[in-house]
Design a protein around this motif. Sequence first.
Motif, mmCIF file in Angstrom:
data_model
loop_
_atom_site.group_PDB
_atom_site.id
_atom_site.type_symbol
_atom_site.label_atom_id
_atom_site.label_comp_id
_atom_site.label_asym_id
_atom_site.label_seq_id
_atom_site.Cartn_x
_atom_site.Cartn_y
_atom_site.Cartn_z
ATOM 1 N N GLU A 1 20.774 173.884 105.727
ATOM 2 C CA GLU A 1 21.352 173.038 104.684
ATOM 3 C C GLU A 1 20.912 173.525 103.311
ATOM 4 O O GLU A 1 19.828 174.071 103.148
ATOM 5 N N ALA A 2 21.770 173.297 102.332
ATOM 6 C CA ALA A 2 21.421 173.661 100.968
ATOM 7 C C ALA A 2 20.274 172.775 100.484
ATOM 8 O O ALA A 2 20.217 171.592 100.787
ATOM 9 N N VAL A 3 19.370 173.366 99.757
ATOM 10 C CA VAL A 3 18.256 172.611 99.208
ATOM 11 C C VAL A 3 18.782 171.749 98.066
ATOM 12 O O VAL A 3 19.438 172.234 97.160
ATOM 13 N N LYS A 4 18.505 170.463 98.146
ATOM 14 C CA LYS A 4 18.948 169.535 97.109
ATOM 15 C C LYS A 4 17.793 169.291 96.148
ATOM 16 O O LYS A 4 16.675 169.031 96.575
ATOM 17 N N PRO A 5 18.057 169.377 94.861
ATOM 18 C CA PRO A 5 16.967 169.142 93.904
ATOM 19 C C PRO A 5 16.506 167.690 93.939
ATOM 20 O O PRO A 5 17.292 166.785 94.188
ATOM 21 N N MET A 6 15.222 167.501 93.747
ATOM 22 C CA MET A 6 14.652 166.153 93.679
ATOM 23 C C MET A 6 13.949 166.025 92.342
ATOM 24 O O MET A 6 13.418 166.987 91.815
ATOM 25 N N GLY A 7 13.953 164.838 91.810
ATOM 26 C CA GLY A 7 13.259 164.569 90.564
ATOM 27 C C GLY A 7 12.269 163.450 90.759
ATOM 28 O O GLY A 7 12.248 162.791 91.792
ATOM 29 N N THR A 8 11.449 163.259 89.775
ATOM 30 C CA THR A 8 10.505 162.154 89.804
ATOM 31 C C THR A 8 10.640 161.366 88.516
ATOM 32 O O THR A 8 11.035 161.911 87.490
ATOM 33 N N VAL A 9 10.347 160.108 88.574
ATOM 34 C CA VAL A 9 10.407 159.245 87.405
ATOM 35 C C VAL A 9 8.982 159.104 86.878
ATOM 36 O O VAL A 9 8.075 158.733 87.616
ATOM 37 N N ILE A 10 8.805 159.429 85.596
ATOM 38 C CA ILE A 10 7.480 159.373 84.983
ATOM 39 C C ILE A 10 7.548 158.444 83.778
ATOM 40 O O ILE A 10 8.415 158.593 82.920
ATOM 41 N N PHE A 11 6.638 157.504 83.726
ATOM 42 C CA PHE A 11 6.584 156.549 82.625
ATOM 43 C C PHE A 11 5.221 156.605 81.965
ATOM 44 O O PHE A 11 4.214 156.887 82.610
ATOM 45 N N ASP A 12 5.220 156.293 80.684
ATOM 46 C CA ASP A 12 3.962 156.151 79.962
ATOM 47 C C ASP A 12 3.286 154.883 80.473
ATOM 48 O O ASP A 12 3.922 153.839 80.599
ATOM 49 N N GLU A 13 2.021 154.986 80.786
ATOM 50 C CA GLU A 13 1.305 153.836 81.335
ATOM 51 C C GLU A 13 1.119 152.764 80.258
ATOM 52 O O GLU A 13 0.733 153.052 79.136
ATOM 53 N N VAL A 14 1.451 151.553 80.629
ATOM 54 C CA VAL A 14 1.321 150.407 79.735
ATOM 55 C C VAL A 14 0.501 149.343 80.456
ATOM 56 O O VAL A 14 -0.098 149.606 81.478
ATOM 57 N N GLU A 15 0.501 148.143 79.950
ATOM 58 C CA GLU A 15 -0.218 147.061 80.616
ATOM 59 C C GLU A 15 0.324 146.866 82.028
ATOM 60 O O GLU A 15 1.505 147.071 82.290
ATOM 61 N N LYS A 16 -0.549 146.442 82.913
ATOM 62 C CA LYS A 16 -0.181 146.283 84.324
ATOM 63 C C LYS A 16 1.021 145.351 84.496
ATOM 64 O O LYS A 16 1.918 145.629 85.290
ATOM 65 N N GLN A 17 1.065 144.260 83.759
ATOM 66 C CA GLN A 17 2.175 143.305 83.888
ATOM 67 C C GLN A 17 3.504 143.957 83.494
ATOM 68 O O GLN A 17 4.516 143.766 84.163
ATOM 69 N N GLN A 18 3.488 144.754 82.435
ATOM 70 C CA GLN A 18 4.712 145.447 82.022
ATOM 71 C C GLN A 18 5.142 146.474 83.064
ATOM 72 O O GLN A 18 6.326 146.640 83.318
ATOM 73 N N SER A 19 4.179 147.146 83.662
ATOM 74 C CA SER A 19 4.491 148.116 84.716
ATOM 75 C C SER A 19 5.125 147.423 85.915
ATOM 76 O O SER A 19 6.069 147.936 86.521
ATOM 77 N N GLN A 20 4.625 146.240 86.269
ATOM 78 C CA GLN A 20 5.188 145.485 87.388
ATOM 79 C C GLN A 20 6.629 145.067 87.094
ATOM 80 O O GLN A 20 7.487 145.099 87.981
ATOM 81 N N ILE A 21 6.902 144.672 85.857
ATOM 82 C CA ILE A 21 8.263 144.300 85.464
ATOM 83 C C ILE A 21 9.184 145.515 85.622
ATOM 84 O O ILE A 21 10.278 145.410 86.179
ATOM 85 N N LEU A 22 8.721 146.669 85.155
ATOM 86 C CA LEU A 22 9.516 147.889 85.271
ATOM 87 C C LEU A 22 9.788 148.243 86.728
ATOM 88 O O LEU A 22 10.923 148.567 87.101
ATOM 89 N N LEU A 23 8.767 148.161 87.566
ATOM 90 C CA LEU A 23 8.951 148.449 88.993
ATOM 91 C C LEU A 23 9.957 147.491 89.619
ATOM 92 O O LEU A 23 10.785 147.888 90.440
ATOM 93 N N SER A 24 9.906 146.250 89.231
ATOM 94 C CA SER A 24 10.839 145.244 89.738
ATOM 95 C C SER A 24 12.273 145.573 89.321
ATOM 96 O O SER A 24 13.215 145.488 90.120
ATOM 97 N N GLN A 25 12.434 145.973 88.066
ATOM 98 C CA GLN A 25 13.764 146.345 87.579
ATOM 99 C C GLN A 25 14.288 147.574 88.296
ATOM 100 O O GLN A 25 15.475 147.633 88.652
#
Length: 67
Positions: A3-27
């Motif tokens: 099979e052809a190799v399919k490119p994969m990416g990763t999502v990288i975010f600037d670390e912020v307060e834990k509560q804001q990170s949880q909101i982002l993960l939820s979204q």
Amino acid sequence: RPEAVKPMGTVIFDEVEKQQSQILLSQMEQYFLHTGKGRTRSRLIIPEPLFVHSDLTSMIQMADLVA
């Protein structure tokens, strides 16, 4: 025939307060699990985002400049 190799990416975010990170993960969860486009795009990324401190990571600073 391999099979052809399919490119994969990763999502990288600037670390912020834990509560804001949880909101982002939820979204992200809502988008990637509950929308058609999100399910399609989820095949192209690593499903767990990385959180980094942008002031310590030169490549994140470079991405900010390009954006």
